[in-house]
Design a protein around this motif. Structure first.
Motif, PDB file in Angstrom:
ATOM      1  N   GLY A  78       1.032   9.386 -10.475  1.00 50.54           N
ATOM      2  CA  GLY A  78       0.153   9.020 -11.586  1.00 50.54           C
ATOM      3  C   GLY A  78       0.738   7.920 -12.462  1.00 50.54           C
ATOM      4  N   ARG A  79       1.401   6.966 -11.827  1.00 48.39           N
ATOM      5  CA  ARG A  79       2.161   5.977 -12.586  1.00 48.39           C
ATOM      6  C   ARG A  79       1.665   4.553 -12.324  1.00 48.39           C
ATOM      7  N   TRP A  80       1.359   3.823 -13.397  1.00 48.04           N
ATOM      8  CA  TRP A  80       0.876   2.434 -13.327  1.00 48.04           C
ATOM      9  C   TRP A  80       2.031   1.467 -13.513  1.00 48.04           C
ATOM     10  N   VAL A  81       2.192   0.528 -12.570  1.00 52.09           N
ATOM     11  CA  VAL A  81       3.160  -0.548 -12.802  1.00 52.09           C
ATOM     12  C   VAL A  81       2.477  -1.909 -12.918  1.00 52.09           C
ATOM     13  N   ILE A 117       0.836  -1.213   0.000  1.00 56.36           N
ATOM     14  CA  ILE A 117       0.000   0.000   0.000  1.00 56.36           C
ATOM     15  C   ILE A 117       0.868   1.259   0.000  1.00 56.36           C
ATOM     16  N   ASP A 118       1.976   1.254   0.748  1.00 55.50           N
ATOM     17  CA  ASP A 118       2.854   2.428   0.771  1.00 55.50           C
ATOM     18  C   ASP A 118       3.429   2.690  -0.625  1.00 55.50           C
ATOM     19  N   PRO A 120      -4.476  -0.529 -17.896  1.00 57.87           N
ATOM     20  CA  PRO A 120      -3.958   0.405 -16.899  1.00 57.87           C
ATOM     21  C   PRO A 120      -4.734   1.719 -16.862  1.00 57.87           C
ATOM     22  N   ILE A 121      -4.787   2.338 -15.688  1.00 56.19           N
ATOM     23  CA  ILE A 121      -5.367   3.681 -15.581  1.00 56.19           C
ATOM     24  C   ILE A 121      -4.459   4.617 -16.389  1.00 56.19           C
ATOM     25  N   TRP A 130      -6.239   9.253 -10.460  1.00 55.24           N
ATOM     26  CA  TRP A 130      -4.937   9.457  -9.804  1.00 55.24           C
ATOM     27  C   TRP A 130      -5.008  10.573  -8.766  1.00 55.24           C
ATOM     28  N   ILE A 190      -2.419   5.510   7.146  1.00 52.76           N
ATOM     29  CA  ILE A 190      -1.110   5.017   6.688  1.00 52.76           C
ATOM     30  C   ILE A 190      -0.663   5.729   5.413  1.00 52.76           C
ATOM     31  N   ASP A 202       2.702   7.946   5.237  1.00 52.33           N
ATOM     32  CA  ASP A 202       3.721   7.609   4.252  1.00 52.33           C
ATOM     33  C   ASP A 202       4.183   8.865   3.506  1.00 52.33           C
ATOM     34  N   ILE A 253      -7.224   4.585  -2.459  1.00 49.45           N
ATOM     35  CA  ILE A 253      -6.079   3.680  -2.615  1.00 49.45           C
ATOM     36  C   ILE A 253      -6.274   2.940  -3.931  1.00 49.45           C
ATOM     37  N   LEU A 254      -5.283   3.012  -4.799  1.00 49.26           N
ATOM     38  CA  LEU A 254      -5.340   2.313  -6.092  1.00 49.26           C
ATOM     39  C   LEU A 254      -4.268   1.225  -6.096  1.00 49.26           C
ATOM     40  N   THR A 255      -4.691  -0.037  -6.095  1.00 52.89           N
ATOM     41  CA  THR A 255      -3.714  -1.130  -5.978  1.00 52.89           C
ATOM     42  C   THR A 255      -3.411  -1.808  -7.317  1.00 52.89           C
ATOM     43  N   GLN A 256      -3.860  -1.189  -8.415  1.00 49.71           N
ATOM     44  CA  GLN A 256      -3.383  -1.544  -9.758  1.00 49.71           C
ATOM     45  C   GLN A 256      -3.533  -3.034 -10.103  1.00 49.71           C
ATOM     46  N   HIS A 257      -4.690  -3.596  -9.778  1.00 54.93           N
ATOM     47  CA  HIS A 257      -4.986  -5.005 -10.119  1.00 54.93           C
ATOM     48  C   HIS A 257      -3.889  -5.962  -9.634  1.00 54.93           C
ATOM     49  N   TYR A 308       2.125   1.677  -3.581  1.00 54.06           N
ATOM     50  CA  TYR A 308       1.052   2.099  -4.497  1.00 54.06           C
ATOM     51  C   TYR A 308       0.658   3.552  -4.234  1.00 54.06           C
ATOM     52  N   ASP A 309       0.771   3.984  -2.978  1.00 55.74           N
ATOM     53  CA  ASP A 309       0.437   5.368  -2.666  1.00 55.74           C
ATOM     54  C   ASP A 309       1.438   6.321  -3.330  1.00 55.74           C
ATOM     55  N   THR A 310       2.704   5.944  -3.291  1.00 56.10           N
ATOM     56  CA  THR A 310       3.727   6.759  -3.981  1.00 56.10           C
ATOM     57  C   THR A 310       3.457   6.777  -5.485  1.00 56.10           C
ATOM     58  N   LEU A 311       3.152   5.613  -6.055  1.00 55.13           N
ATOM     59  CA  LEU A 311       2.851   5.545  -7.496  1.00 55.13           C
ATOM     60  C   LEU A 311       1.636   6.404  -7.835  1.00 55.13           C
ATOM     61  N   LYS A 312       0.639   6.405  -6.948  1.00 54.71           N
ATOM     62  CA  LYS A 312      -0.554   7.227  -7.190  1.00 54.71           C
ATOM     63  C   LYS A 312      -0.168   8.700  -7.249  1.00 54.71           C
ATOM     64  N   TYR A 349       1.169  -5.492 -12.900  1.00 57.14           N
ATOM     65  CA  TYR A 349       1.613  -6.836 -12.540  1.00 57.14           C
ATOM     66  C   TYR A 349       3.023  -6.909 -11.976  1.00 57.14           C
TER      67      TYR A 349
END
Lengths: 320, 320
Positions: A129-132, A119-120, B263-264, B271, B119, B123, B277-281, A122-126, A134
């Protein structure tokens, strides 16, 4: 205790908002309520504290409290009270005991799950605005059936046990004598550490718990294991060793509500530790935190006025 | 099914690492294993797929699969398979069923607890090296005894129920006919929504579930309530309405593992949604994800070779 019919002077050193003040004022019309944050000077604060029969809150400095010869009862708004260790006052002292246990347990589990489920990150990625997608999956872990050692067997430990049962975790408690504990000595604990996935400190701050989690124990932790602390920061013998273990990846991560220094100073190496959640001593917090304190105080005050035994009496010298 | 003694041609379109490939190669010495990611061209990929007896993975495009007239068995590595809806192949099809249920349930609970215990915000503060301490406490919430509606009663829903029991939550399931569900119709669901603290979508992607969570339902949610989705993104009738509710604070927050578009895209308003919270599948992910898929395939392959009924047979037309 004899029944007290007279009006009381109650000095309140607790960060209440207007809603809790209104509740107390409307309930305690016969008593004199003095809110510290409404007094203009230290002189007035000290003189009000000295004439009070009852004190609600955690007054500082300690020597003011020691001069309060009129005080009959001190209701702390905290669970811990090592700040007042050894203070001699002629009043009965009560604390909030297990009031913060569920929020504290939830903060630690929230931190553990954030690390395990990314979660930490994904929060930074959010925020970027960046999708990683799988790519991130293979580093995720499960709390399911993890082996957990809980240091302590009090309120927080019990609530943690309840929560972790929903994840089918194997939970072992460390405590000198509590019934549910199976680890009683430092040697028992040292032997159990290499097998643990998660170690959670819930111990209060006493002489016995200071430095209890030693450098040797950190060195025995496995490379994926998490160290969590929701008790007191001085549980860790040498925080620099913990920080080094986090930076070098000798252990898997940490969830720290409490630390050796609070607030954590600007530029402190903890801020840069990887796989670390710092919850800034907020573990006990909740939207209803001060409502609950006001309600508990009113309940205990009723006992006080009726001459009944107060709830949550503690001994400042013993530390519990 | 008759016992099959002959060597099989097995085409593998699953992102295995070397360790899973080594396991399969050493276990299946008599069979011909073809790993898609080791083939240099689309021509070779297509011709290998067309001669395969068995396929492990989720092959794309669909029309390649429809030409695979030699195929006897397709083992998908996913639980969902709406991408293959209506595809006609002469082979038995199996999926991973509840394999991802515990990780998915944990990701949703991790997201909920992150929002409740701050959290995500801690973060961000950590990345800034900034202490706020007590100020943040009053916004924290508890999962303890929250009222939760779970849409669906399959694997993820059951695992969520187990976890939430450790928090003493009141959990209600919505499903047409499943025994544990008490909400069966859209009307039942609409009536229950205003009382819910948390709503969690776990439904698979079928014709019946597309758009099931309507704009009217979002409008009935209370201002603190969280919407979570770990099933399929098209459960939400109009994602723009959900986004607006998050931005304007009409609802409390969201935990979204799945979204309308994945992807978003860069610059998408999701975003920037607060309390989200976005956990990107990644919900199904874990360090042992591919080990488990390889192990399940080997187990099912043994059944296949023995002529026994396969586990987790699904119907591409029906969608379950």
């Amino acid at each position: 205790m004899a029944k007290r019919e007279t009006a009381m002077i109650i000095y309140i050193d607790t960060p209440f908002k207007e809603e809790q003040k209104t509740l107390l004022r409307s309930t305690l019309k016969a008593d004199e309520l003095i809110f510290k944050d409404e007094l203009p000077s230290d002189d007035e604060r000290l003189s009000s504290l000295l004439k009070a029969d009852i004190l609600l809150g955690n007054p500082k400095p300690v020597d003011w409290l020691q001069q309060a010869q009129n005080l009959k009862w001190l209701q702390l708004y905290s669970t811990g009270f090592e700040y007042y260790s050894g203070v001699k006052i002629p009043a009965v002292v009560t604390n909030m005991k297990a009031y913060y246990a569920q929020p504290c347990a939830e903060t630690i589990v929230a931190g553990i799950m954030a690390l395990y489920r990314g979660i930490d990150k994904y929060d930074t990625l959010k925020s970027q605005g960046r999708w990683v997608g799988y790519q991130a999956r293979e580093k995720l872990q499960l709390l399911f059936q993890k082996k957990v050692i809980i240091l302590g067997a009090g309120g927080i430990a019990k609530h943690l046990g309840n929560i972790l049962s929903g994840f089918d975790c194997g939970v072992t408690f460390f405590a000198r004598s509590a019934g549910e504990a199976t680890l009683h000595t430092i040697e028992d604990l040292e032997k159990a550490i290499p097998d643990a996935d998660i170690i959670i400190g819930t111990l209060p701050g006493t002489k016995e718990t200071a430095g209890l989690f030693t450098t040797a124990m950190i060195n025995k932790m496995n490379a994926d294991a998490l160290f969590c602390n929701i008790g007191r920061g001085n549980l860790v013998e040498d925080e620099a060793v913990l920080i080094d273990a986090l930076i070098t990846g000798k252990i898997g991560g940490a969830v720290l509500d409490v630390t050796a220094r609070e607030p954590i100073p600007e530029g402190h190496p903890l801020w840069d530790c990887p796989n670390t959640i710092l919850t800034q001593h907020s573990g006990g917090g909740s939207t209803t935190e001060y409502d609950g304190i006001a309600a508990f105080f009113l309940e205990n005050l009723e006992r006080f006025k009726q001459g009944n035994r107060l709830k949550n009496v503690v001994d400042l010298a013993k530390g519990y």
